[in-house]
Every structure is written in structure tokens, then in C-alpha cells.
Write an enzyme that holds these catalytic residues in place. Structure first.
Site, short mmCIF file in Angstrom:
data_model
loop_
_atom_site.label_atom_id
_atom_site.label_comp_id
_atom_site.label_asym_id
_atom_site.label_seq_id
_atom_site.Cartn_x
_atom_site.Cartn_y
_atom_site.Cartn_z
N ARG A 236 9.05 -6.62 -1.19
CA ARG A 236 7.88 -7.48 -0.03
C ARG A 236 8.51 -6.83 1.31
NH1 ARG A 236 5.16 -8.21 -3.86
NH2 ARG A 236 4.33 -10.23 -4.56
N GLU A 265 1.45 -7.97 6.27
CA GLU A 265 0.23 -7.16 5.54
C GLU A 265 -0.91 -7.56 5.78
OE1 GLU A 265 2.65 -5.80 1.66
OE2 GLU A 265 0.50 -6.22 1.17
N HIS A 283 0.21 -1.06 -0.78
CA HIS A 283 0.77 -2.02 -1.75
C HIS A 283 0.27 -1.75 -3.27
CE1 HIS A 283 2.50 -6.42 -2.08
NE2 HIS A 283 2.53 -5.73 -3.20
C1 DGY Z 1 3.52 -8.43 -7.60
O1 DGY Z 1 3.31 -8.44 -8.72
O2 DGY Z 1 4.44 -9.10 -7.26
C2 DGY Z 1 3.19 -7.06 -6.76
O3 DGY Z 1 3.68 -6.93 -5.53
C3 DGY Z 1 1.58 -7.19 -6.94
O4 DGY Z 1 1.26 -5.61 -7.25
#
Ligand code: DGY
Length: 321
Positions: A236, A265, A283
Site C-alpha cells: 500500500r 492514489e 496498482h
Molecule cells: C488488494 O487486493 O488489496 C490489491 O491491492 C488489489 O489489487
């Protein structure tokens, strides 16, 4: 029962849901605006949400009948779990099914940034590839180098297994050590974060976002990294202080970065996209046809069970019902 699906899912998945419930689904492949989510969720029993939706107390307050929130994704930092639990709403995610796809992207970023794949591609496309030369586009070899994995969960372990194919030495840092036999199988050595940062040639982040991991990598941590090292993030964005990273990259320490996620983002910190020593993806860690289908099926399975009053298989909260 009434269900809201905020993202575009395969038609057959929506049809399956439609056979059992009354479904309102986003037909477009971009996030449903928050006002629309709030408006639509008011009379719903179930919500299948995307990682781009903020599922906070304010939203849940508008949906008194909500009993199940199925997240289409593994990360759930966008959902107020405490509030859902207090309201007796099940919350589930989709672990496991996106492990391989996300690990592949971590490897792709390691290889791309180290071997300058994106820069090289641009040279060829723009007709600037004049001739082969001994010093042309020298990168850094990946094989045999040290990979530091921060967060050795399912995805971190999948990265370690792939890195073994490049004969990499694996260091890891985690909230707690994994069992010794697993460490052996992965050839992974537990170290503190400082040691990991100062000894690794590649640092790959695989922690979930929470108050402990927000800005885990800031100016001080970046200063510990080798000037020849690379920082990779497929977890993240807010795990890295992105403004500090831009400054550090401008100073040449670390040497580069491969990022799939950003602090705000879909924005990037000023200066990040001007740098040539970064590879930036939008992402897409879990973005394969196979994985996205598995995520949709799993999210729907959880949703259906939760609506039936059975604890969903991938529930994130418990202690009620
Ligand atoms: C998640 O599943 O958390 C991913 O970041 C989505 O692609």
C-alpha cells in the site's frame, strides 16, 4: 435480499448473484462515485465493494439493513472494521487467490528497475537505439543479490520462493518470526528492520497498511539503504513517505524504486514521475484475468454466505451472531 456491487465484475458472476438476489451493479470500469455508493447502499443487505471505496462509519450509518460487506481484494484498510463489527456487519476479503499474481509484479518491478527495461524500451521506440556498445544501458545484476522482504506473509513468501530462482539471499523482517522449518525452506533469515535496510540490495514491502505500518519507510529508513539498492512496493502506498522517497531518489540513495502503489492514489508525489530511476505501475498487482476472476468468485462466495447468516469463509471480524 438487496445487494450493491460497486465495481465491474464478469457478467456470469453478476448473473449468479442475480439468480439469488436483487442486484444493483456498477456497469462501468471505474469507481462508483461515493455519493452514488451512499445513495445506492441505503436499502441494501449486502455490499460487494472495491478497494477504491471508503467504507467508513458515515457510510454504514446510511445503511441500517447492511449485514455483509465483501471486499474485492485482500487489503482492507479502506474499511472501518471496528465500526462494521460494532454494527454486527460481517466483513470479508479475498486472501490467497492473488498471492502469485502480486508476487509476479514484485519480481517484474525488481527486474525492470534493475535492468532498466522501461528506459530501454523507450530508447528503441523513439528510434534512439543507434548501436550496441559495451557501456550502453548498464544495469544492476539481480542474481545472487540480497533481497530484504518486509512482511513475510503469503505474498512475501511467494516473492521469496521466486527469488530463489535468482539465487538471491533472503532477509526478512516481520511482526513475528515465522517457524524455523519455514525459514529453512525459504532460506530466509530474520533480521531487524535496520539491518534489513542496510544490507539489502532490493527491499520489497509486503505489509498491510495500518497505524504501525503507515510511513514505515521515511527519511531515516531511506538513509539506511545502500546507494546501490532499490525499493519495491506492491503493498500500500502510505507505507512509504512518498515525498521523502522522491527527495532520497533525487539524492541517489536508494538508486531506484519500483512502485505499484502510491500514497495518495491515483496521484503521485511531486517529482516522482520526472525521475528516470523509477518504474511506476498503476496498482496492477492482482490484475490478471485469472486472478481477477478468482477474486470475484471468492468475494461472491463470501457475500452469499454472509447473507444467508453463515459466517463467511474469509471473514475479518467475529464475535457476533
Ligand atoms: C488488494 O487486493 O488489496 C490489491 O491491492 C488489489 O489489487
Amino acid at each position: 435480499m438487496k445487494v450493491l456491487v460497486t465495481g465491474k465484475l464478469p457478467d456470469e458472476i453478476i448473473s449468479t448473484l442475480n439468480q439469488r438476489h436483487d442486484v444493483v451493479a456498477n456497469r462501468f470500469d471505474f469507481p462508483m462515485p461515493r455519493e452514488e455508493v451512499i445513495e445506492q447502499v441505503r436499502d441494501k443487505d449486502g455490499l460487494l465493494c472495491m478497494i477504491t471505496d471508503r467504507i467508513d462509519d458515515e457510510l454504514m450509518e446510511q445503511a441500517p439493513g447492511l449485514r455483509m460487506i465483501a471486499n474485492y481484494g485482500v487489503g482492507y484498510d479502506h474499511i472501518d472494521l471496528a465500526s462494521a463489527t460494532a454494527r454486527g456487519i460481517w466483513v470479508s476479503n479475498t486472501p490467497g487467490v492473488l498471492t502469485d499474481a502480486t508476487a509476479e509484479v514484485a519480481l517484474a518491478l525488481i527486474l525492470s528497475v534493475a535492468r532498466r527495461v522501461v528506459e530501454g524500451d523507450a530508447i528503441v521506440r523513439t528510434g534512439k537505439f543507434g548501436n550496441w556498445a559495451p557501456m550502453l544501458f548498464l544495469g544492476t545484476e539481480v542474481s545472487g543479490k540480497t533481497l530484504g522482504i518486509v512482511g513475510l506473509g503469503q505474498i512475501g513468501k511467494a516473492v521469496a520462493r521466486r527469488a530463489a530462482g535468482f539465487s538471491m539471499r533472503i532477509l526478512y523482517h516481520n511482526r513475528s518470526r515465522i517457524p524455523e522449518d519455514e525459514e529453512k525452506a525459504l532460506n530466509a533469515t530474520y533480521v531487524d528492520l535496520k539491518t534489513l535496510l542496510s544490507e539489502s540490495d532490493f527491499v520489497s514491502l509486503h505489509v498491510s497498511l495500518n497505524e504501525q505500518s503507515r510511513h514505515l519507510i521515511g527519511p531515516e529508513e531511506l538513509r539506511l539503504m545502500k546507494p546501490t539498492s532499490y525499493l519495491i512496493n506492491v503493498s500500500r502506498g502510505p507505507v512509504i513517505d512518498e515525498t521523502a522517497l522522491v527527495a532520497a531518489l533525487q539524492d541517489g540513495r536508494p538508486a531506484g524504486a519500483g512502485l505499484d502503489v502510491y500514497e495518495n492514489e491515483p496521484e503521485q508525489a511531486p517529482g516522482l514521475t520526472d525521475l528516470s530511476n523509477v518504474v511506476l505501475l498503476p496498482h496492477v498487482g492482482s490484475a490478471t484475468v485469472e486472478t481477477r476472476r478468482r477474486m470475484a468468485s471468492l468475494a461472491v462466495e463470501n457475500l452469499l454466505q454472509g447473507l444467508e447468516g453463515t459466517p463467511p469463509p474469509n471473514r475479518l471480524n467475529c464475535g457476533f451472531r
